[in-house]
Write a protein that holds these residues in place. Structure first.
Motif, PDB file in Angstrom:
ATOM      1  N   MET A   1      24.953  16.478  63.695  1.00  0.00           N
ATOM      2  CA  MET A   1      25.928  17.542  63.562  1.00  0.00           C
ATOM      3  C   MET A   1      26.516  17.869  64.928  1.00  0.00           C
ATOM      4  SD  MET A   1      23.616  20.159  61.406  1.00  0.00           S
ATOM      5  CE  MET A   1      22.233  19.472  60.514  1.00  0.00           C
TER       6      MET A   1
ATOM      7  N   TRP B   1      31.852  23.515  49.766  1.00  0.00           N
ATOM      8  CA  TRP B   1      30.851  22.463  49.993  1.00  0.00           C
ATOM      9  C   TRP B   1      31.344  21.089  49.554  1.00  0.00           C
ATOM     10  CZ3 TRP B   1      27.534  23.240  53.538  1.00  0.00           C
ATOM     11  CH2 TRP B   1      27.162  24.550  53.834  1.00  0.00           C
TER      12      TRP B   1
ATOM     13  N   TYR C   1      28.942  12.534  58.113  1.00  0.00           N
ATOM     14  CA  TYR C   1      27.622  13.128  58.414  1.00  0.00           C
ATOM     15  C   TYR C   1      26.597  12.037  58.720  1.00  0.00           C
ATOM     16  CZ  TYR C   1      23.564  16.237  57.723  1.00  0.00           C
ATOM     17  OH  TYR C   1      22.398  16.968  57.882  1.00  0.00           O
TER      18      TYR C   1
ATOM     19  N   GLY D   1      18.786  20.656  48.657  1.00  0.00           N
ATOM     20  CA  GLY D   1      19.925  20.454  49.560  1.00  0.00           C
ATOM     21  C   GLY D   1      19.855  19.085  50.200  1.00  0.00           C
TER      22      GLY D   1
ATOM     23  N   GLY E   1      21.688  16.507  50.330  1.00  0.00           N
ATOM     24  CA  GLY E   1      22.818  15.987  51.100  1.00  0.00           C
ATOM     25  C   GLY E   1      22.706  14.483  51.254  1.00  0.00           C
ATOM     26  N   PRO E   2      23.373  13.927  52.254  1.00  0.00           N
ATOM     27  CA  PRO E   2      23.313  12.472  52.420  1.00  0.00           C
ATOM     28  C   PRO E   2      22.142  12.065  53.318  1.00  0.00           C
ATOM     29  CG  PRO E   2      25.244  13.423  53.482  1.00  0.00           C
ATOM     30  CD  PRO E   2      24.353  14.552  53.123  1.00  0.00           C
TER      31      PRO E   2
ATOM     32  N   GLU F   1      21.362  19.371  44.859  1.00  0.00           N
ATOM     33  CA  GLU F   1      22.463  19.397  45.840  1.00  0.00           C
ATOM     34  C   GLU F   1      23.653  20.132  45.243  1.00  0.00           C
ATOM     35  OE1 GLU F   1      23.084  18.563  49.114  1.00  0.00           O
ATOM     36  OE2 GLU F   1      25.105  19.209  48.598  1.00  0.00           O
TER      37      GLU F   1
ATOM     38  N   SER G   1      26.973  20.102  46.688  1.00  0.00           N
ATOM     39  CA  SER G   1      28.281  19.492  46.955  1.00  0.00           C
ATOM     40  C   SER G   1      28.529  18.277  46.068  1.00  0.00           C
ATOM     41  CB  SER G   1      28.328  19.089  48.437  1.00  0.00           C
ATOM     42  OG  SER G   1      29.221  18.020  48.629  1.00  0.00           O
TER      43      SER G   1
ATOM     44  N   GLY H   1      23.216  21.713  41.676  1.00  0.00           N
ATOM     45  CA  GLY H   1      22.655  23.061  41.572  1.00  0.00           C
ATOM     46  C   GLY H   1      22.537  23.708  42.924  1.00  0.00           C
TER      47      GLY H   1
ATOM     48  N   LEU I   1      20.264  26.120  45.664  1.00  0.00           N
ATOM     49  CA  LEU I   1      18.982  26.628  46.148  1.00  0.00           C
ATOM     50  C   LEU I   1      18.705  28.026  45.606  1.00  0.00           C
ATOM     51  CD1 LEU I   1      16.640  26.996  48.277  1.00  0.00           C
ATOM     52  CD2 LEU I   1      18.424  27.468  49.959  1.00  0.00           C
TER      53      LEU I   1
ATOM     54  N   PHE J   1      16.992  21.178  56.937  1.00  0.00           N
ATOM     55  CA  PHE J   1      18.253  21.659  57.516  1.00  0.00           C
ATOM     56  C   PHE J   1      19.170  22.231  56.426  1.00  0.00           C
ATOM     57  CE2 PHE J   1      16.923  17.755  59.893  1.00  0.00           C
ATOM     58  CZ  PHE J   1      16.269  18.440  60.901  1.00  0.00           C
TER      59      PHE J   1
ATOM     60  N   TYR K   1      28.160  23.911  62.515  1.00  0.00           N
ATOM     61  CA  TYR K   1      28.305  22.478  62.798  1.00  0.00           C
ATOM     62  C   TYR K   1      29.545  21.930  62.123  1.00  0.00           C
ATOM     63  CZ  TYR K   1      26.035  22.230  58.175  1.00  0.00           C
ATOM     64  OH  TYR K   1      25.726  22.391  56.851  1.00  0.00           O
TER      65      TYR K   1
HETATM   66  C1  LIG Z   1      23.158  20.463  56.939  1.00  0.00           C
HETATM   67  S1  LIG Z   1      23.168  19.698  55.382  1.00  0.00           S
HETATM   68  C2  LIG Z   1      21.501  19.031  55.269  1.00  0.00           C
HETATM   69  C3  LIG Z   1      21.456  17.790  54.426  1.00  0.00           C
HETATM   70  C4  LIG Z   1      20.127  17.056  54.401  1.00  0.00           C
HETATM   71  N1  LIG Z   1      19.077  17.838  53.777  1.00  0.00           N
HETATM   72  C5  LIG Z   1      19.673  16.589  55.758  1.00  0.00           C
HETATM   73  O1  LIG Z   1      18.457  16.642  56.029  1.00  0.00           O
HETATM   74  O2  LIG Z   1      20.461  16.098  56.549  1.00  0.00           O
HETATM   75  C6  LIG Z   1      23.110  21.071  54.244  1.00  0.00           C
HETATM   76  C7  LIG Z   1      23.156  20.612  52.805  1.00  0.00           C
HETATM   77  O3  LIG Z   1      22.975  21.730  51.932  1.00  0.00           O
HETATM   78  C8  LIG Z   1      23.895  21.598  50.846  1.00  0.00           C
HETATM   79  N2  LIG Z   1      24.070  22.947  50.257  1.00  0.00           N
HETATM   80  C9  LIG Z   1      24.945  23.909  50.615  1.00  0.00           C
HETATM   81  N3  LIG Z   1      24.735  25.014  49.882  1.00  0.00           N
HETATM   82  C10 LIG Z   1      23.715  24.728  49.032  1.00  0.00           C
HETATM   83  C11 LIG Z   1      23.074  25.468  48.017  1.00  0.00           C
HETATM   84  N4  LIG Z   1      23.384  26.726  47.745  1.00  0.00           N
HETATM   85  N5  LIG Z   1      22.076  24.853  47.336  1.00  0.00           N
HETATM   86  C12 LIG Z   1      21.723  23.594  47.606  1.00  0.00           C
HETATM   87  N6  LIG Z   1      22.306  22.845  48.559  1.00  0.00           N
HETATM   88  C13 LIG Z   1      23.302  23.422  49.275  1.00  0.00           C
HETATM   89  C14 LIG Z   1      25.110  21.017  51.486  1.00  0.00           C
HETATM   90  O4  LIG Z   1      26.005  20.465  50.558  1.00  0.00           O
HETATM   91  C15 LIG Z   1      24.475  19.969  52.403  1.00  0.00           C
HETATM   92  O5  LIG Z   1      24.206  18.791  51.705  1.00  0.00           O
END
Ligand SMILES: C[S@@+](CC[C@H](N)C(=O)[O-])C[C@H]1O[C@@H](n2cnc3c(N)ncnc32)[C@H](O)[C@@H]1O
Length: 256
Positions: free
Chosen positions: A1, A16, A24, A64, A66-67, A86, A88, A140, A142, A159, A199
């Motif tokens: 980031m 998102w 990323y 969460g 993510g990728p 996730e 997004s 969904g 968190l 993260f 970020y």
């Molecule tokens: C900084 S990234 C971290 C991604 C991954 N876990 C990593 O270790 O790199 C934050 C992630 O949280 C997701 N996100 C944002 N709001 C969220 C929510 N309310 N519930 C679940 N995931 C969420 C974002 O789409 C993104 O994929």
């Protein structure tokens, strides 16, 4: 980031679906960084110490996701099914695309995991195991986990709680929601950016909770944990993820 200049933003106020998984990954996970190698090693040892000699549990969850596939890879030997939750749509699309045959750059993380024999001696290839364990990433939030009646036997959240909002109250609520869906005694690993200013992913700025430090993480995890160990990983200074002062990793178990 890379650092951004996100204004005050709650989780619901962020778009998102603008999160670019390709950008990323290019920035964070295409080439494994030393700090991620350390995180993967500690999480591997934590799960391995907990489960060694026992059978697989039913379910794990990465919140969460993510990728980033390495939290799920770290869970592979230990549970039958893995929920990748996730918010997004673009990240969900990326995760769906990885299920059949994930990209080669994830192999370097698997190689670190394989320094423990439980990973090295998996009965099938990690790609086969990943596909059968994950099946379908789950859309969904968190925050909806607080009202979820399901429970998981193993959990990761990397993260996320501090990297989805500028609000310390939302951060604390998010950590509580994650912990609330773990069964008593379930091992977990959670990682947090320390004092992140937000970020940038591609051209888009995302918010973070600036107040996060070890004391704040301890407060948020509070009554939920037992046998928790906290590690502070200093910012390596290579500007891989700038705009923060370090990372905090917690490995523990949900209180019985
Ligand atoms: C900084 S990234 C971290 C991604 C991954 N876990 C990593 O270790 O790199 C934050 C992630 O949280 C997701 N996100 C944002 N709001 C969220 C929510 N309310 N519930 C679940 N995931 C969420 C974002 O789409 C993104 O994929």
């Amino acid at each position: 980031m890379t650092s951004g200049t996100a204004a005050q933003k709650l989780n619901d106020e962020v778009s998102w679906d603008d999160f670019d998984p390709g950008a990323y990954i290019s920035h964070n996970y295409l080439k494994m960084q030393a700090v991620d190698e350390e995180i993967v090693s500690r999480v591997r040892d934590h799960f391995s110490d907990h489960f060694r000699g026992g059978g697989r549990v039913a379910s794990g969850i990465d919140v969460g996701a993510g990728p980033n596939l390495y939290p799920a890879l770290a869970m592979l030997p230990w549970c039958d099914r893995i929920t990748l939750l996730e918010r997004s749509s673009r990240n969900l699309e990326y995760l769906r695309g990885q299920c059949a045959d994930y990209d080669r750059h994830w192999d370097q993380f698997w190689d670190v995991l394989c320094r423990d024999e439980a990973y090295a001696e998996l009965d099938v290839t990690p790609r086969v195991r990943f596909k059968e364990a994950v099946q379908q990433p789950e859309p969904g939030s968190l925050f909806d986990l607080c009202a979820d009646t399901r429970r998981w036997d193993l959990g990761t959240m990397f993260f996320v709680a501090e990297s989805i909002t500028t609000s310390i109250d939302e951060f604390r609520r998010g950590v509580g929601c994650f912990m609330s869906v773990l069964n008593p005694g379930a091992p977990f690993a959670a990682a947090f950016m320390e004092h992140s200013q937000g970020y940038r992913v591609g051209e888009v700025d995302f918010p973070a909770t600036r107040e996060i430090d070890e004391a704040e993480v301890e407060t948020a995890l509070g009554d939920f944990t037992q046998d928790a160990k906290m590690y502070r990983l200093a910012n390596p200074g290579d500007l891989v993820r700038d705009g923060y002062t370090g990372m905090i990793l917690v490995c523990g178990r949900r209180k019985e």
